[in-house]
Design an enzyme around this catalytic site. Structure first.
Site, short mmCIF file in Angstrom:
data_model
loop_
_atom_site.label_atom_id
_atom_site.label_comp_id
_atom_site.label_asym_id
_atom_site.label_seq_id
_atom_site.Cartn_x
_atom_site.Cartn_y
_atom_site.Cartn_z
CG ASP A 138 -0.33 -0.11 2.55
OD1 ASP A 138 0.89 -0.40 2.63
OD2 ASP A 138 -1.04 0.07 3.56
CG ASP B 147 6.40 4.86 5.70
OD1 ASP B 147 7.13 3.90 5.97
OD2 ASP B 147 5.32 5.07 6.27
#
Length: 179
Positions: A103, A106
């Site tokens: 998804d 980061d």
């Protein structure tokens, strides 16, 4: 632009469902081209990627397979920095072209852990496909071949992404409103 409340925080519309679908379709087209004739195994990382993986698969037109793995590294709105594998992979990856479907990337620590773990299973190739990437937050050098979108370091929710397990069902992606 709309505001939604998830638990104790407010979020505003950041990326609409329509834009998400356009980007998912574009990534799928690139995968269809690059993976033609390879019968890739899409390995979706739960829980966050389930909506992205479903929409991605609807746009994949080549022969392929999908499986799921569950990793955990978040608590609330911050990463714990520790990744623990919760549900493993039952399929043989030997000589398979594996596309990890995530998804969001980061810091990159979760993805680095996945690549190291999967690499020991002798795949023909490993590829990263992610809905979102935060280039300003990456701490690990990764080759993200199939990013749908780059975003700033904001905390987001919706379209599978959660805040403390809530908000995954939102069709748009929302960003945190500072109060």
């Amino acid at each position: 632009m709309s505001i939604v409340k998830v638990k104790d925080k407010s979020f505003r519309t950041f990326i609409t469902e329509e834009e998400i679908q356009q980007r998912v379709k574009a990534v799928a087209e690139k995968l269809n081209h690059d993976m033609a004739g390879k019968n890739p195994l899409f390995l979706a990382v739960l829980n966050g990627s389930f909506m992205f993986a479903a929409d991605l698969m609807r746009n994949i037109t080549i022969p392929c397979e999908i499986s799921f793995v569950k990793l955990a590294s978040y608590q609330g709105t911050t990463t714990t920095g520790k990744v623990k594998e919760v549900v493993g992979i039952n399929e043989s990856l030997k000589d398979r072209h594996v596309v990890i479907v995530e998804d969001i990337v980061d810091t990159g620590y979760t993805m680095k852990h996945m690549l190291e773990s999967l690499g020991t299973r002798e795949p023909a190739s490993l590829h990263i496909c992610t809905l979102l990437v935060k280039p300003g937050k990456l701490k690990v050098n990764l080759n993200i071949e199939y990013p749908a979108m780059e975003i700033p370091n904001d905390f987001i929710v919706g379209y599978g992404l959660d805040y403390d397990q809530q908000g995954r069902n939102l069709r748009d992606i929302y960003t945190l409103v500072e109060e």
